[in-house]
Motif scaffolding. Structure first.
Motif, PDB file in Angstrom:
ATOM      1  N   ASP A   1       8.461  -0.720   1.497  1.00 23.35           N
ATOM      2  CA  ASP A   1       8.231   0.166   2.640  1.00 23.35           C
ATOM      3  C   ASP A   1       9.362   1.175   2.806  1.00 23.35           C
ATOM      4  OD1 ASP A   1       5.762  -0.998   3.385  1.00 23.35           O
ATOM      5  OD2 ASP A   1       6.828  -2.645   4.363  1.00 23.35           O
ATOM      6  N   SER A   2      10.588   0.687   2.769  1.00 26.39           N
ATOM      7  CA  SER A   2      11.735   1.585   2.941  1.00 26.39           C
ATOM      8  C   SER A   2      12.168   2.235   1.637  1.00 26.39           C
ATOM      9  CB  SER A   2      12.916   0.813   3.534  1.00 26.39           C
ATOM     10  OG  SER A   2      13.431  -0.130   2.594  1.00 26.39           O
ATOM     11  N   LEU A   3      11.728   1.686   0.516  1.00 29.70           N
ATOM     12  CA  LEU A   3      12.119   2.132  -0.827  1.00 29.70           C
ATOM     13  C   LEU A   3      13.613   1.962  -1.079  1.00 29.70           C
ATOM     14  CD1 LEU A   3       9.975   5.397  -1.232  1.00 29.70           C
ATOM     15  CD2 LEU A   3       9.321   3.017  -1.617  1.00 29.70           C
ATOM     16  N   GLN A   4      14.209   0.992  -0.426  1.00 29.11           N
ATOM     17  CA  GLN A   4      15.623   0.728  -0.610  1.00 29.11           C
ATOM     18  C   GLN A   4      15.816  -0.549  -1.437  1.00 29.11           C
ATOM     19  OE1 GLN A   4      18.183   2.818   0.369  1.00 29.11           O
ATOM     20  NE2 GLN A   4      16.402   4.123   0.758  1.00 29.11           N
ATOM     21  N   PRO A   5      16.825  -0.570  -2.312  1.00 29.22           N
ATOM     22  CA  PRO A   5      17.107  -1.797  -3.067  1.00 29.22           C
ATOM     23  C   PRO A   5      17.519  -2.923  -2.134  1.00 29.22           C
ATOM     24  CG  PRO A   5      18.268   0.099  -3.998  1.00 29.22           C
ATOM     25  CD  PRO A   5      17.725   0.534  -2.681  1.00 29.22           C
ATOM     26  N   HIS A   6      17.210  -4.156  -2.509  1.00 27.07           N
ATOM     27  CA  HIS A   6      17.669  -5.298  -1.731  1.00 27.07           C
ATOM     28  C   HIS A   6      18.544  -6.199  -2.598  1.00 27.07           C
ATOM     29  CE1 HIS A   6      14.679  -7.712  -3.766  1.00 27.07           C
ATOM     30  NE2 HIS A   6      13.642  -7.169  -3.152  1.00 27.07           N
ATOM     31  N   GLU A   7      18.831  -7.397  -2.120  1.00 27.00           N
ATOM     32  CA  GLU A   7      19.821  -8.259  -2.772  1.00 27.00           C
ATOM     33  C   GLU A   7      19.388  -8.713  -4.159  1.00 27.00           C
ATOM     34  OE1 GLU A   7      16.932 -10.678  -0.437  1.00 27.00           O
ATOM     35  OE2 GLU A   7      18.192  -8.929  -0.017  1.00 27.00           O
TER      36      GLU A   7
END
Length: 286
Positions: free
Chosen positions: A251-257
């Protein structure tokens, strides 16, 4: 002010020993030019949903393994280099398309030709038909330079080593409500684009880390895999699709852990391919 010109691709050369391995990322480009955004009825965030976000960053360590990394800078929604040059939807253009265009492929009918008609989640990209000159420009400035570069890298590897191992890297969205989706799909065009041994080696690395892996379904390999994969001529090409849920928020198109963990696993894949290349070279020398 005019926008700063961005080259259509970047090549990161191997560090140290030059291995016969090429990692290509054709769909992670994110140079959304203002001219393209003006033509589109969608905003940049919606357009990015078709992007294989951060794939070239996941493989940024590949040159340390002796591999060459090639990645496009232009967005997939602008020009898709994993299609034929002229795989075009006639409903998108003001003029009748030349007879030599491929207007009837399965990808064209689905809206995902060389110039995409839609972003699957957000519908049509354009509010009105485009001039055919727009397609010609994108093929000339994006598609052709990218494939000229890739073809040169493949030919150089064959000339230098006698063969080439091409990993065409992609990401795939997770469809909500479906629980049977694999973490990875390896596409070898049903065994015609690379050897079963190369496919099995990549699969072994991934399954050893607990990932689920499918072969050829639903992605058997696009234009790059089918066009360049010629095992009898020394060129093996394998398409790798990885679930975006492994490393980013859709949804945010941000990388996560999960990004760092996946990055480390992919470097094991590249290292395995480099080792496989060494083995092939030794066999050829005997």
């Amino acid at each position: 002010m005019t926008e700063r010109a961005v080259p259509p691709f970047h090549i990161i050369e191997p560090q140290g020993i030059h291995r016969p391995v090429i990692v290509a990322s054709p769909h992670s480009g994110r140079n959304y030019m203002s001219e393209f955004l003006r033509l589109s009825r969608l905003g940049a965030l919606a357009l990015r949903r078709s992007e294989d976000c951060y794939v070239e960053q996941l493989f940024e360590g590949a040159p340390k393994q002796g591999a060459t990394l090639l990645h496009a800078t232009f967005p997939r929604a602008y020009c898709d280099v994993n299609r034929e040059a002229w795989e075009l939807d006639p409903t998108m253009f003001r003029e009748a398309l030349p007879a030599w265009c491929n207007t009837t492929s399965r990808k064209v009918r689905a809206g995902f030709g060389t110039i995409a008609r839609i972003v699957s989640r957000d519908g049509p990209i354009y509010a009105r038909p485009l001039p055919f000159a727009e397609a010609e420009k994108r093929v000339r400035t994006c598609w052709q330079p990218y494939h000229d570069a890739l073809a040169h890298l493949v030919q150089d590897s064959v000339a230098r080593h006698g063969f080439c191992l091409l990993l065409d890297a992609h990401s795939m969205p997770v469809v909500k409500g479906r629980g049977d989706q694999p973490d990875f799909v390896l596409g070898n065009a049903w065994g015609t684009a690379c050897t079963q041994q190369m496919t099995a080696l990549v699969e072994h690395v991934l399954t050893a880390h607990g990932y689920s892996v499918a072969r050829n379904v639903p992605f058997a390999g696009g234009y790059v895999t089918r066009h360049y994969g010629r095992p009898r001529r020394g060129v093996q090409a394998l398409q790798l699709e990885m679930s975006r849920a492994l490393y980013m928020d859709q949804d945010s198109l941000q990388p996560h852990e999960g990004f760092t963990r996946l990055q480390a696993v992919l470097m094991e894949v590249v290292a395995m391919l480099a080792q496989y290349g060494d083995t092939l070279a030794q066999m050829a020398a005997e």
